[in-house]
Design an enzyme around this catalytic site. Structure first.
Site, short mmCIF file in Angstrom:
data_model
loop_
_atom_site.label_atom_id
_atom_site.label_comp_id
_atom_site.label_asym_id
_atom_site.label_seq_id
_atom_site.Cartn_x
_atom_site.Cartn_y
_atom_site.Cartn_z
N LEU A 248 -31.65 16.93 44.33
CA LEU A 248 -31.06 17.90 45.27
C LEU A 248 -32.13 18.22 46.32
O LEU A 248 -32.96 19.10 46.16
CB LEU A 248 -30.61 19.16 44.53
CG LEU A 248 -29.75 20.14 45.34
CD1 LEU A 248 -28.51 19.48 45.92
CD2 LEU A 248 -29.35 21.33 44.48
N HIS A 249 -32.13 17.45 47.40
CA HIS A 249 -33.24 17.41 48.35
C HIS A 249 -33.41 18.70 49.17
O HIS A 249 -34.42 19.38 49.06
CB HIS A 249 -33.03 16.25 49.34
CG HIS A 249 -32.79 14.92 48.72
ND1 HIS A 249 -33.78 14.15 48.12
CD2 HIS A 249 -31.65 14.19 48.62
CE1 HIS A 249 -33.25 13.02 47.69
NE2 HIS A 249 -31.97 13.00 47.97
#
Ligand code: RIB
Ligand code: CA
Length: 319
Positions: A248-249
């Site tokens: 989950l950047h």
């Protein structure tokens, strides 16, 4: 992270190419008014074309119940290359997963680049932070058009690059930097304080099923949409990396403003490959200090993933 001098919320502009993970980063910021004051959201072409990223940015603001947020459209292509998009990861809309209504809030008439310049010139020097979640085209254009703003930016916190994790769009490059390496080169040579959330960090923040279930268990529209977005977004990466969830950047950027202590990194030199077709967009990070190139970036390397997802879940429940 409030402003240390005044304990006031940190004033930020979010530059973004939504993108499900961009959406989560924006929701986290909008759910945290004690720490973050969002002055505006500027859309850029990246995951999907600009015509979609600006609509998606407004959809997210309305999902958060914040239709008063100013959203601007910026550059629709990189500085010197054709646009490369990522519908294969994010879906045709760029925000596949939940069904979100078309926005009714307006798109601002002013160009995003002019909004960035005007905001930085009008605000006290050093009081505004730029949070970049996509290709750096808007930021680079603003620096080209108004070099005077560089000294006025408190810092740029960006998601991009990779070193130990290598690339995700080519063997050498991470997507945001690869799409516009020339823009990244301008930003990394600007002298502005940089905090870099690379794949080295984000690949340690995986949306596992329990974490996705926790989003859904929030029970509000935001939590359910978050679960649907991360479920859609992760199908590609789970298959690609064989991991137990997708990285989950982008929320790493806004989480840093709220809880910097959950990250560790090094202040090192990072330069951008802009010539070689083979390694175009590579972030050449001097992690071991083997060159005499001056450090220009706080390059993050680790994250406390449990704390990260706990923060996200707690804050999304507030919307
Ligand atoms: O490589 C990951 C980055 O590219 C994220 O910002 C994602 O939203 C895409 O823009
Ligand atoms: Ca993004």
């Amino acid at each position: 992270m409030t402003d240390a001098m005044t304990n006031a919320p940190r004033k930020i502009i979010i530059d973004t190419d939504p993108g499900q993970d961009d959406a989560m980063a924006i929701l986290l910021a909008l759910a945290s008014p004690e720490e973050i004051e969002v002055l505006g959201i500027t859309a850029v072409a990246g995951n999907v074309p600009l015509a979609l990223t600006e609509v998606n940015a407004r959809k997210i603001c309305e999902l958060a119940g914040k239709p008063q947020v100013k959203v601007f459209a910026g550059c629709d292509r990189p500085l010197d290359r054709a646009l490369v998009t990522a519908e294969h990861v994010h879906g045709q809309s760029g925000l596949d997963g939940p069904v979100l209504p078309d926005p009714t809030m307006p798109l601002q008439a002013q160009h995003a680049v002019d909004f960035i310049i005007e905001t930085l010139r009008d605000a006290p020097s050093g009081s505004v932070t730029l949070c970049a979640l996509g290709p750096l085209t808007n930021l680079a254009m603003a620096l080209r058009k108004a070099p005077d703003i560089a000294a006025r930016i408190r810092e740029i916190v960006l998601m991009g690059g990779a070193y130990f994790e290598v690339g995700n769009i080519t063997p050498a490059a991470e997507f945001n930097i690869y799409v516009d390496p020339h823009a990244a080169d301008i930003v990394f040579k600007s002298g502005i304080p940089l905090v870099v959330m690379s794949l080295d960090v984000t690949h340690k923040a995986l949306v596992t099923k329990p974490r996705n279930d926790a989003f859904r268990a929030i029970g509000n529209a935001v939590g359910i949409a978050a679960a649907q977005m991360t479920e859609f977004f992760e199908r590609f990466d789970r298959e690609k990396y064989g991991s137990e969830g997708a990285p989950l950047h982008d929320p790493c950027v806004t989480a840093y403003l709220i809880a910097p202590q959950i990250f560790t990194g090094r202040h090192i030199n990072v330069e951008i490959e802009t010539k070689s077709e083979l390694t175009l967009g590579m972030t050449v990070a001097d992690w071991w200090g083997v060159t005499d190139r001056a450090p220009n970036a706080m390059f993050m390397g680790t994250i406390d993933a449990d704390a990260y997802f706990a923060l996200l879940t707690e804050r999304l429940a507030r919307l």
